[in-house]
Scaffold this motif. Structure first.
Motif, PDB file in Angstrom:
ATOM      1  N   PRO A 437       0.771  -1.166   0.018  1.00 46.60           N
ATOM      2  CA  PRO A 437       0.033  -0.102   0.041  1.00 46.60           C
ATOM      3  C   PRO A 437       0.956   1.120  -0.171  1.00 46.60           C
ATOM      4  O   PRO A 437       2.200   1.192   0.267  1.00 46.60           O
ATOM      5  N   VAL A 439       2.416   4.141   1.782  1.00 46.51           N
ATOM      6  CA  VAL A 439       2.797   4.509   3.239  1.00 46.51           C
ATOM      7  C   VAL A 439       3.295   5.684   3.319  1.00 46.51           C
ATOM      8  O   VAL A 439       3.910   6.336   2.506  1.00 46.51           O
ATOM      9  N   ASP A 453      -0.620   4.520   6.723  1.00 47.90           N
ATOM     10  CA  ASP A 453      -0.944   4.612   5.477  1.00 47.90           C
ATOM     11  C   ASP A 453      -1.419   6.031   5.066  1.00 47.90           C
ATOM     12  O   ASP A 453      -1.811   6.701   6.143  1.00 47.90           O
ATOM     13  N   ASP A 522       5.321   4.005  -1.744  1.00 46.72           N
ATOM     14  CA  ASP A 522       4.842   2.622  -1.772  1.00 46.72           C
ATOM     15  C   ASP A 522       5.293   1.437  -1.429  1.00 46.72           C
ATOM     16  O   ASP A 522       6.746   1.542  -1.792  1.00 46.72           O
TER      17      ASP A 522
END
Length: 759
Positions: A437, A439, A453, A522
């Motif tokens: 994800p 971050v 996140d 990412d």
């Protein structure tokens, strides 16, 4: 739906409302306080009379339904309530009904000031601001009466007025007009604009003399008569005096001088009218809804009322005192902040705003404080102005999109950039990583390490800036993924949350204790990737990467536990910049992946690029005319390029062949474009068919040339190999350019696969 004056959602045990009216000066400070919880902008999306009249019964605010989930916003407010008022019933603070989420909001953020009901209304903000437009204190007609007037005209033309959708066909419910511009032209004719529909008075002025005037106004005037309101266009003395009387009743609280002027104006308006006979006057008066039966019965009290509030007859000690101007010679700072600048002084809790006309900072409180001089306020504004938590980085456009976004110049820039790749060795082409994800990590102003996140970093209803691995895992476990009814997906998500919690310490060690600020990136992996056939293999999203273990990057991966690609640095003041120095990180456990540059020359289809350049040189004038912003603005089609962008994305799902030729067929299926605009666009394309044909021939050609180059680069041996759905190739590449980076992505490959993923 019509906005009502006064909120009554929240009541006590006896059924009495617990919210109150709010003063105009307290509206924006209250909404600014609420923005800290919701993470949304509210001050620019007020609806109805909110912030217009001296007081408001509730705060009506638009929320973009296409960008914000109603349930998620409701949950944010509930989370705030659980944290601050855990023993109260949720229904005492937050509620849902229809298109709205309701919140009992402390005025100015302070419960001691009482509470106001805030209605967060979901829909299209542009249309809602128009549909729910309110009126000030200088008219007898409210925003609801304006809506009745619009609905009356719509009915006469065979349509219905929906504040949430626009104008729809009464028989088929088909959307007819969905933007303020289209609504105005549909109801009032070509050349009309939304300002013509601003008020009951402006509408009457616009349609007066129309052959179907009686039909257009029938329903509205019947409604006004039942409410005892004057008929807008009546010029009789009774009507004039009634309007003055209504203005007096509505405006007593807002200032005698303004009311007196308004009342005298209405009185004189009535006297100037053509009265004819008393019977005609009386009929005009009764048509206006009057209850008295003689002129004297109305005239005498109005004369007395006007005399009573004449400023010359009013004795008051509260005279407005002039504000001293700043005599400082250093006025340069006045150029450094916008006219709508605001800030909150944390010591006093007072919100201040810049008054451009008075050249001072004024308090946004009901009880006015002494204004601040420009430079004093400027210093505080620089320090305490609201900042965005995390900004989106500038969008990188696809090479082919530059053709319709920037016209012939954009097309030539794209082609020249592609041609330059044949030289190689410039270091301006880098691999585009498909990480997930997204971050954000770094240290806050107190030196505490944070890993979270994007959603967690900007969270308002809870603390999403996790300062421990346990806190990070708990935050992720509180989300819907941990409760997924699909056991496989649920287990996979729970493992993900656990892995993220374990990765916290790895990220923490990499950021020096003395560092302040954050990094956006990412995640590529949170455990050292497995080795398969002498390659480190990992798949963070839909692209699977294989990195040669003997390469420089492979050797760094071998020493690491987690890997991340960083895009931006976020300074403590919220400003962002590209990451330029990888040496800021310490140790080997966290690998901040350096840019992977493509140095070898690419096989460029120069012949095709030359052909496209010839088309552009021949048809540049027509293409630029088709996309001319001033022309599109005059035609009320400024979103034309945006519509083409939506079309291009839709073609990713249906196939990228036949580009441009099936546009009108696609356009016909769009429910977010009104029929009027659809027809306008189609006619515009027909009138500019040569430009349209050339535009998409160039777009198609650029895409093919770009895909050819991508395929060549993907086939080269290198330290990083990527596959998407088993086929060679990853997300693509980024081509650096001084006028803006260009994205080289195979839309038929990666983009199609990415859009097909269930999220």
């Amino acid at each position: 739906m019509i906005l009502k004056e006064g909120g009554n959602i929240f009541k006590d045990a006896d059924g009495a409302p617990v919210t109150t009216r709010i003063q105009r000066d307290s509206v924006d400070p209250t909404l600014l306080w609420l923005e800290k919880i919701t993470g949304l902008k509210h001050t620019d999306l007020k609806l109805g009379s909110t912030g217009i009249k001296d007081t408001s019964g509730d705060l009506d605010v638009a929320v973009d339904a296409s960008k914000v989930d109603k349930q998620e916003l409701f949950d944010k407010l509930v989370a705030w309530k659980m944290k601050n008022h855990p023993d109260d019933d949720t229904r005492q603070w937050v509620a849902k009904s229809g298109i709205s989420v309701h919140f009992k909001t402390p005025i100015n953020g302070n419960p001691n000031n009482g509470y106001v009901q805030t209605d967060l209304m979901f829909g299209n903000p542009e249309l809602m601001k128009f549909a729910y437009k309110g009126t000030g204190d200088g008219t007898v007609y409210k925003g609801a009466h304006r809506a009745i007037m619009i609905a009356s005209m719509a009915k006469a033309k065979g349509m219905k007025w929906s504040p949430g959708k626009g104008l729809v066909n009464r028989e088929t419910n088909e959307l007819v007009a969905s933007t303020p511009d289209d609504v105005a032209e549909t109801l009032l004719g070509a050349g009309a604009n939304p300002a013509d529909l601003d008020s009951v008075e402006s509408i009457v002025r616009k349609i007066k003399g129309s052959p179907d005037y009686d039909a257009l106004t029938a329903d509205a005037f019947d409604n006004f008569e039942k409410q005892g309101l004057p008929v807008p266009e009546s010029r009789g003395i009774i009507s004039g005096m009634l309007q003055a009387k209504f203005k007096l009743d509505e405006g007593i609280k807002s200032g005698l001088a303004k009311v007196y002027k308004s009342g005298v104006g209405g009185f004189k308006l009535g006297q100037a009218g053509d009265q004819g006979s008393f019977s005609k006057m009386n009929k005009t008066y009764k048509d206006a809804g009057g209850q008295q039966t003689t002129i004297g019965q109305v005239l005498d009290p109005i004369k007395k009322g006007l005399d009573a509030i004449n400023p010359a007859n009013v004795d008051t000690d509260d005279k407005d005192k002039p504000v001293s101007k700043d005599k400082s010679k250093n006025r340069a700072s006045l150029l450094k902040f916008p006219s709508n600048a605001v800030f909150q002084d944390p010591k006093q809790g007072t919100w201040w705003k810049w008054d451009q006309d008075a050249q001072v900072w004024t308090s946004m409180t009901y009880k006015k404080l002494k204004p601040l001089k420009p430079d004093v306020g400027f210093a505080l504004w620089k320090k305490y102005a609201p900042k965005e938590s995390v900004n989106e980085a500038a969008r990188i456009d696809h090479a082919e999109d530059l053709v319709y976004l920037q016209g012939s110049q954009g097309a030539m820039r794209a082609l020249q950039s592609l041609r330059s790749m044949a030289k190689g060795g410039a270091g301006n082409v880098t691999l585009k990583w498909d990480g997930s994800p997204a971050v954000i990590f770094g240290r806050n102003e107190n030196g505490e390490f944070v890993l979270t996140d994007k959603s967690g970093f900007g969270a308002k209803g809870y603390d999403g800036k996790a300062t421990s691995g346990e806190a990070l895992q708990n935050m992720l476990m509180a989300r819907p993924g941990a409760k997924n009814p699909d056991k496989v997906k649920k287990d996979r998500y729970i493992q993900f949350a656990k892995n993220m919690g374990q990765a916290y310490s790895v990220f923490e060690k990499a950021v020096p204790e003395g560092y302040r600020g954050y990094f956006k990136g990412d995640l590529l992996y949170y455990t050292t990737p497995q080795v398969i056939e002498k390659n480190f293999v990992f798949k963070p999203n839909i692209v699977e990467y294989a990195v040669d273990v003997a390469s420089d990057l492979g050797k760094k991966i071998a020493k690491s536990t987690a890997g991340v690609v960083v895009h931006r640095m976020v300074d403590p003041d919220g400003s962002e910049s590209p990451l330029k120095d990888l040496d800021v990180f310490q140790g080997n456990s966290l690998l901040v992946v350096p840019p992977v540059t493509i140095e070898e020359p690419a096989q460029v289809p120069n012949e095709e690029i030359s052909r496209l350049e010839q088309i552009i040189n021949k048809d540049a004038k027509d293409i630029d005319s088709l996309l001319d912003k001033n022309k599109l603005r005059q035609m009320k089609m400024t979103d034309f390029p945006k519509i083409i962008y939506s079309y291009m994305n839709s073609k990713v799902d249906t196939g990228l062949d036949n580009l441009g030729r099936d546009f009108t067929k696609w356009l016909d299926t769009r429910k977010d474009v009104s029929n009027i605009k659809k027809q306008k666009i189609i006619e515009y394309i027909k009138q500019n068919m040569n430009a349209w044909t050339s535009l998409f021939e160039v777009i198609t050609g650029v895409m093919k040339a770009k895909d050819s180059i991508i395929a060549d680069l993907d086939s080269r041996p290198g330290m990083v190999k990527s596959k998407t759905d088993g086929n060679d190739g990853g997300e693509g590449y980024v081509l650096a350019h001084p006028e803006g980076d260009i994205k080289l992505v195979n839309r038929a490959g990666f983009t199609a696969a990415n859009r097909a993923v269930e999220r």
